[in-house]
Each structure stands twice: as structure tokens, then as C-alpha cells.
Design an enzyme around this catalytic site. Structure first.
Site, short mmCIF file in Angstrom:
data_model
loop_
_atom_site.label_atom_id
_atom_site.label_comp_id
_atom_site.label_asym_id
_atom_site.label_seq_id
_atom_site.Cartn_x
_atom_site.Cartn_y
_atom_site.Cartn_z
N LYS A 1 -2.57 1.25 3.32
CA LYS A 1 -2.16 2.47 2.63
C LYS A 1 -3.34 3.45 2.45
CE LYS A 1 1.77 0.33 0.37
NZ LYS A 1 2.50 0.18 -0.91
N TYR B 1 10.70 4.78 2.85
CA TYR B 1 10.93 4.13 1.55
C TYR B 1 12.29 4.47 0.96
CZ TYR B 1 6.21 2.19 1.20
OH TYR B 1 5.07 1.46 1.38
N PHE C 1 9.79 5.35 -9.55
CA PHE C 1 8.49 5.58 -8.92
C PHE C 1 8.58 6.21 -7.53
CE2 PHE C 1 9.69 1.09 -8.10
CZ PHE C 1 9.67 1.07 -6.71
N ARG D 1 3.33 -12.24 3.65
CA ARG D 1 3.60 -11.96 2.24
C ARG D 1 2.72 -12.83 1.33
NH1 ARG D 1 7.16 -8.36 1.20
NH2 ARG D 1 7.66 -8.98 -0.91
N THR E 1 3.17 -7.50 -5.47
CA THR E 1 3.13 -6.03 -5.45
C THR E 1 2.14 -5.49 -6.47
OG1 THR E 1 5.47 -6.04 -4.85
CG2 THR E 1 4.59 -3.96 -5.66
N ARG F 1 -4.13 -7.98 -1.81
CA ARG F 1 -3.94 -7.06 -2.94
C ARG F 1 -4.84 -7.40 -4.12
NH1 ARG F 1 2.56 -6.58 -2.23
NH2 ARG F 1 2.61 -4.61 -1.08
N ASN G 1 -1.47 -0.13 -3.82
CA ASN G 1 -1.65 -1.58 -3.70
C ASN G 1 -2.11 -2.02 -2.30
OD1 ASN G 1 0.75 -1.09 -2.44
ND2 ASN G 1 1.96 -2.60 -3.56
N HIS H 1 1.18 -2.50 2.78
CA HIS H 1 2.62 -2.79 2.77
C HIS H 1 2.85 -3.94 3.74
CE1 HIS H 1 6.95 -2.30 3.11
NE2 HIS H 1 6.78 -2.41 4.42
N GLU I 1 11.24 -1.60 10.50
CA GLU I 1 10.00 -0.87 10.18
C GLU I 1 9.11 -0.73 11.43
OE1 GLU I 1 9.97 -2.31 5.51
OE2 GLU I 1 8.41 -3.07 6.85
P1 CMP Z 1 5.39 -1.75 -0.96
O1 CMP Z 1 5.33 -3.21 -0.75
O2 CMP Z 1 4.88 -0.84 0.08
O3 CMP Z 1 6.92 -1.36 -1.28
C1 CMP Z 1 7.30 -0.39 -2.19
C2 CMP Z 1 6.15 0.26 -2.89
O4 CMP Z 1 6.49 0.94 -4.07
C3 CMP Z 1 5.19 -0.83 -3.37
O5 CMP Z 1 4.55 -1.42 -2.31
C4 CMP Z 1 4.33 -0.03 -4.32
O6 CMP Z 1 3.37 0.78 -3.65
C5 CMP Z 1 5.39 0.86 -4.95
N1 CMP Z 1 5.88 0.29 -6.22
C6 CMP Z 1 6.63 -0.79 -6.39
N2 CMP Z 1 6.91 -1.01 -7.70
C7 CMP Z 1 6.29 0.00 -8.34
C8 CMP Z 1 6.20 0.34 -9.72
N3 CMP Z 1 6.80 -0.39 -10.66
N4 CMP Z 1 5.49 1.44 -10.04
C9 CMP Z 1 4.89 2.19 -9.09
N5 CMP Z 1 4.95 1.92 -7.75
C10 CMP Z 1 5.63 0.83 -7.39
#
Ligand code: CMP
Length: 140
Positions: free
Chosen positions: A11, A51, A59, A87, A93, A104, A114, A117, A128
């Protein structure tokens, strides 16, 4: 195709702070083969579409703005059990909840920023991967 695929993105905050090479070497050291790779800055339309599954989450708008704030590095990874193994290596996450040694835990700065992805299912790995890479850009 021997082995399965997963899709990953380094990211913006991790890419611009110079962590991509370190993350990619952790990935290949763990037995994944990179079969497609590109650096790209997503448009708002692309990030919104990627997304879309989260479009009703509070969010979502911030996530889209964050994902277009700089370049990302997108890749398709191949390995037996790719989705699940990646994973595990990626961590939760929320980096505060991620296990020690995960990408992460090591590199993420917040639940939004984070670091990476990773696909959450074999089906999404294909969707994807297709979003970013035509067959001609893949090297199985
Ligand atoms: P990713 O695994 O790319 O999938 C969805 C993304 O949304 C996640 O990583 C984070 O970057 C973001 N995300 C998920 N949950 C939250 C949250 N509670 N607040 C802010 N961002 C979030």
C-alpha cells in the site's frame, strides 16, 4: 497450474517509505513465487471499484482516498495454499492485533495504513488478479 495464487498490494505508505523491497523479499523467502508485478497509482475509480465490497462501511471513503494517495505495488503470488499461507504471513488487519513477525506487525502504522493487502479467498484472488493483470503480464 501447479500451486494456487493470491493477490497482494504493497500500500502507499509502505511503498513510499521504501519498504517494498523488504516486503517482497520476505514474500519470496517464504516460498512464494512472484508471477506478476507492477507499480501503479490507482485512479479514484479504480480504488473505489477494487474496494467496492466495503462501500457501505464507515471507513470506505477514507480508504479510497488513502489508496490513491501514492503508488502501490501490485503482485500475483504463487504457492501451494497461497491464500491461507499469505494471510498468516500478513497478520491481522489491525496491526495492534497482528502476531509477532507478521508483515503488518512489522510494517503497518494503523488499521487503515496497514502496509499490504492480501486476498481473502481463492475466488477473490482470481478476481483481484484479473483486476490488475492481463494474461500477457503473468509469468507462471
Ligand atoms: P485490506 O485487507 O486491504 O482490506 C480492506 C481495508 O480496509 C483494510 O485492509 C484496511 O486498510 C481498511 N480497513 C479495514 N477495517 C478498517 C477500519 N475499521 N478502519 C479503517 N480502515 C479499515
Amino acid at each position: 497450474m501447479p500451486g494456487k495464487i493470491t493477490f497482494t498490494m504493497v500500500k502507499p505508505e509502505a511503498t513510499t517509505s521504501g519498504l517494498a523491497a523488504k516486503i517482497l523479499s520476505m514474500i519470496t523467502d517464504s516460498g512464494f513465487r512472484i508471477i506478476a508485478l507492477k507499480m501503479i497509482r490507482l485512479s479514484k475509480e479504480q480504488a473505489s471499484a477494487f474496494y467496492e465490497v466495503h462501500k457501505d462501511r464507515p471507513f470506505y471513503n477514507d480508504l479510497v482516498e488513502y489508496m490513491i494517495s501514492g503508488p502501490v505495488i501490485a503482485a500475483i503470488l504463487r504457492k501451494d495454499n497461497a491464500v491461507e499461507d499469505y494471510r498468516r504471513m500478513m497478520g491481522a488487519t489491525d496491526p495492534a492485533k497482528a502476531d509477532e513477525g507478521t508483515i503488518r506487525k512489522l510494517f503497518a502504522t494503523s488499521i487503515q495504513s496497514n502496509a499490504i493487502h492480501g486476498s481473502d479467498s481463492d475466488e477473490n484472488a482470481i478476481t483481484e488478479s484479473n483486476f490488475f493483470f492481463p494474461e500477457i503480464e503473468r509469468f507462471y
